[in-house]
Design a protein around this motif. Structure first.
Motif, PDB file in Angstrom:
ATOM      1  N   PRO A 100       0.845  -1.165   0.006  1.00  0.00           N
ATOM      2  CA  PRO A 100       0.152   0.009  -0.145  1.00  0.00           C
ATOM      3  C   PRO A 100       0.865   1.321  -0.035  1.00  0.00           C
ATOM      4  O   PRO A 100       2.096   1.217   0.576  1.00  0.00           O
ATOM      5  CB  PRO A 100      -0.881  -0.026   1.200  1.00  0.00           C
ATOM      6  CG  PRO A 100      -0.669  -1.370   1.991  1.00  0.00           C
ATOM      7  CD  PRO A 100       0.632  -2.046   1.209  1.00  0.00           C
ATOM      8  N   THR A 101       0.426   2.412  -0.759  1.00  0.00           N
ATOM      9  CA  THR A 101       1.186   3.535  -0.718  1.00  0.00           C
ATOM     10  C   THR A 101       1.305   4.233   0.691  1.00  0.00           C
ATOM     11  O   THR A 101       2.134   5.094   0.876  1.00  0.00           O
ATOM     12  CB  THR A 101       0.863   4.237  -2.019  1.00  0.00           C
ATOM     13  OG1 THR A 101      -0.403   4.571  -1.870  1.00  0.00           O
ATOM     14  CG2 THR A 101       1.158   3.449  -3.184  1.00  0.00           C
ATOM     15  N   ASP A 102      -0.069   4.419   1.244  1.00  0.00           N
ATOM     16  CA  ASP A 102       0.090   5.093   2.515  1.00  0.00           C
ATOM     17  C   ASP A 102      -0.880   4.357   3.646  1.00  0.00           C
ATOM     18  O   ASP A 102      -1.482   3.355   3.026  1.00  0.00           O
ATOM     19  CB  ASP A 102      -0.657   6.506   2.227  1.00  0.00           C
ATOM     20  CG  ASP A 102       0.420   7.450   1.222  1.00  0.00           C
ATOM     21  OD1 ASP A 102       1.374   7.411   1.616  1.00  0.00           O
ATOM     22  OD2 ASP A 102      -0.007   7.847   0.181  1.00  0.00           O
ATOM     23  N   GLY A 103      -0.987   4.857   4.757  1.00  0.00           N
ATOM     24  CA  GLY A 103      -1.629   4.437   5.571  1.00  0.00           C
ATOM     25  C   GLY A 103      -1.384   3.303   6.453  1.00  0.00           C
ATOM     26  O   GLY A 103      -2.201   2.754   7.156  1.00  0.00           O
ATOM     27  N   TRP A 104      -0.228   2.819   6.357  1.00  0.00           N
ATOM     28  CA  TRP A 104       0.231   1.549   7.302  1.00  0.00           C
ATOM     29  C   TRP A 104       1.602   1.988   7.881  1.00  0.00           C
ATOM     30  O   TRP A 104       2.256   2.795   7.355  1.00  0.00           O
ATOM     31  CB  TRP A 104       0.372   0.481   6.211  1.00  0.00           C
ATOM     32  CG  TRP A 104       1.351   0.426   5.286  1.00  0.00           C
ATOM     33  CD1 TRP A 104       1.270   1.030   4.164  1.00  0.00           C
ATOM     34  CD2 TRP A 104       2.575  -0.003   5.551  1.00  0.00           C
ATOM     35  NE1 TRP A 104       2.442   0.766   3.213  1.00  0.00           N
ATOM     36  CE2 TRP A 104       3.244   0.147   4.272  1.00  0.00           C
ATOM     37  CE3 TRP A 104       3.376  -0.788   6.460  1.00  0.00           C
ATOM     38  CZ2 TRP A 104       4.557  -0.252   3.840  1.00  0.00           C
ATOM     39  CZ3 TRP A 104       4.727  -1.161   6.051  1.00  0.00           C
ATOM     40  CH2 TRP A 104       5.393  -0.881   4.915  1.00  0.00           C
ATOM     41  N   ARG A 105       2.022   1.375   9.085  1.00  0.00           N
ATOM     42  CA  ARG A 105       3.133   1.442   9.703  1.00  0.00           C
ATOM     43  C   ARG A 105       3.782   0.004   9.529  1.00  0.00           C
ATOM     44  O   ARG A 105       4.955  -0.231   9.888  1.00  0.00           O
ATOM     45  CB  ARG A 105       2.906   1.801  11.132  1.00  0.00           C
ATOM     46  CG  ARG A 105       2.167   3.128  11.423  1.00  0.00           C
ATOM     47  CD  ARG A 105       3.215   4.296  10.716  1.00  0.00           C
ATOM     48  NE  ARG A 105       4.420   4.500  11.442  1.00  0.00           N
ATOM     49  CZ  ARG A 105       5.594   5.324  11.026  1.00  0.00           C
ATOM     50  NH1 ARG A 105       5.186   6.054   9.860  1.00  0.00           N
ATOM     51  NH2 ARG A 105       6.470   5.349  11.675  1.00  0.00           N
ATOM     52  N   THR A 106       2.781  -1.058   9.798  1.00  0.00           N
ATOM     53  CA  THR A 106       3.621  -2.523  10.018  1.00  0.00           C
ATOM     54  C   THR A 106       2.766  -3.459   8.939  1.00  0.00           C
ATOM     55  O   THR A 106       1.442  -3.423   8.816  1.00  0.00           O
ATOM     56  CB  THR A 106       3.637  -2.760  11.337  1.00  0.00           C
ATOM     57  OG1 THR A 106       4.121  -2.155  12.329  1.00  0.00           O
ATOM     58  CG2 THR A 106       4.259  -4.330  11.410  1.00  0.00           C
ATOM     59  N   LEU A 107       3.465  -4.294   8.336  1.00  0.00           N
ATOM     60  CA  LEU A 107       2.758  -5.118   7.454  1.00  0.00           C
ATOM     61  C   LEU A 107       3.518  -6.641   7.519  1.00  0.00           C
ATOM     62  O   LEU A 107       4.404  -6.732   7.875  1.00  0.00           O
ATOM     63  CB  LEU A 107       3.175  -4.932   6.082  1.00  0.00           C
ATOM     64  CG  LEU A 107       2.218  -3.695   5.263  1.00  0.00           C
ATOM     65  CD1 LEU A 107       2.643  -3.661   4.097  1.00  0.00           C
ATOM     66  CD2 LEU A 107       0.677  -3.982   5.534  1.00  0.00           C
TER      67      LEU A 107
END
Length: 179
Positions: A100-107
Motif C-alpha cells: 500500500p502506498t500510504d496508511g500503514w506502519r507495519t505489514l
C-alpha cells in the motif's frame, strides 16, 4: 539515496518521459564508460556518488559501494527506474508484492514474496513504481560501482525495517532531506 549536489532534476513540461527501456539503455551505457567509472572517488567505508544527467529529465547516480555496504529496505515512491552494476557485484533483495502506498506502519509479508538477484558487472534490471528492495555489496574485499536512473526524479523514499516476515515503515525522506 545519496545527497544530490545542486537542485533536483525536473523535466520541462514539454519533455517526453523516458521509458524503462531508455533508462536501462542509459545505465548500461554509463556503466561501460570507463572514464566516468574511474572519476568516482571510492571511500573505504562509506558509499560515494556523483549525480549524472539522465535521459528525459530523469535523476541519475553513479554510486560506489565499499565492501559490506548496502541501502537497507526502501522504495522509490512513484518513480520507476533501472540500475546496472558497472564494477564488482551487487545483490538485490526485493519483494514480489505491491505494498500500500500510504496508511500503514507495519505489514506481515506472506511466504513466497522474497526475490534475490545477483548482479555481476554488466548486469542490471529495471523496475516499476513502488518497487521495494535493498541493494548490497556482499563482498568482503572488493568495491562495487553501479549506475541508477529514476523517472520522475525521486519525490520521496520510504525506508523500511524488516524482521523476518514483518516489514515496518520507519522513515519517509523527501528531496529536501538529502540536498
Amino acid at each position: 539515496m545519496p545527497a544530490p549536489s545542486g537542485e533536483p532534476a525536473v523535466a520541462p513540461a514539454s519533455a517526453v518521459a523516458p521509458t524503462l527501456a531508455e533508462l536501462m539503455d542509459f545505465v548500461r551505457g554509463a556503466a561501460r564508460d570507463e572514464a566516468l567509472i574511474a572519476s568516482l572517488p571510492l571511500d573505504p567505508e562509506e558509499r560515494t556518488w556523483i549525480r549524472l544527467d539522465g535521459p528525459g529529465g530523469s535523476e541519475a547516480w553513479l554510486i560506489g559501494w565499499p565492501p559490506g555496504t548496502g541501502t537497507g529496505w526502501h522504495d522509490h515512491a512513484d518513480s520507476f527506474g533501472a540500475f546496472t552494476t558497472a564494477a564488482g557485484a551487487l545483490t538485490e533483495h526485493s519483494l514480489a508484492v505491491r505494498l500500500p502506498t500510504d496508511g500503514w506502519r507495519t505489514l506481515e509479508l506472506k511466504d513466497g514474496v522474497d526475490r534475490t538477484r545477483e548482479l555481476a558487472t554488466g548486469q542490471g534490471r529495471a523496475f516499476g513504481q513502488n518497487h521495494v528492495h535493498e541493494v548490497l555489496n556482499e563482498s568482503g574485499a572488493a568495491h562495487a560501482v553501479s549506475v541508477h536512473a529514476y523517472y520522475p526524479p525521486l519525490p520521496r523514499i520510504r525506508r523500511f525495517g524488516r524482521t523476518g516476515p514483518v516489514l515496518r515503515l520507519e522513515q519517509t525522506e523527501r528531496p529536501e532531506d538529502w540536498q
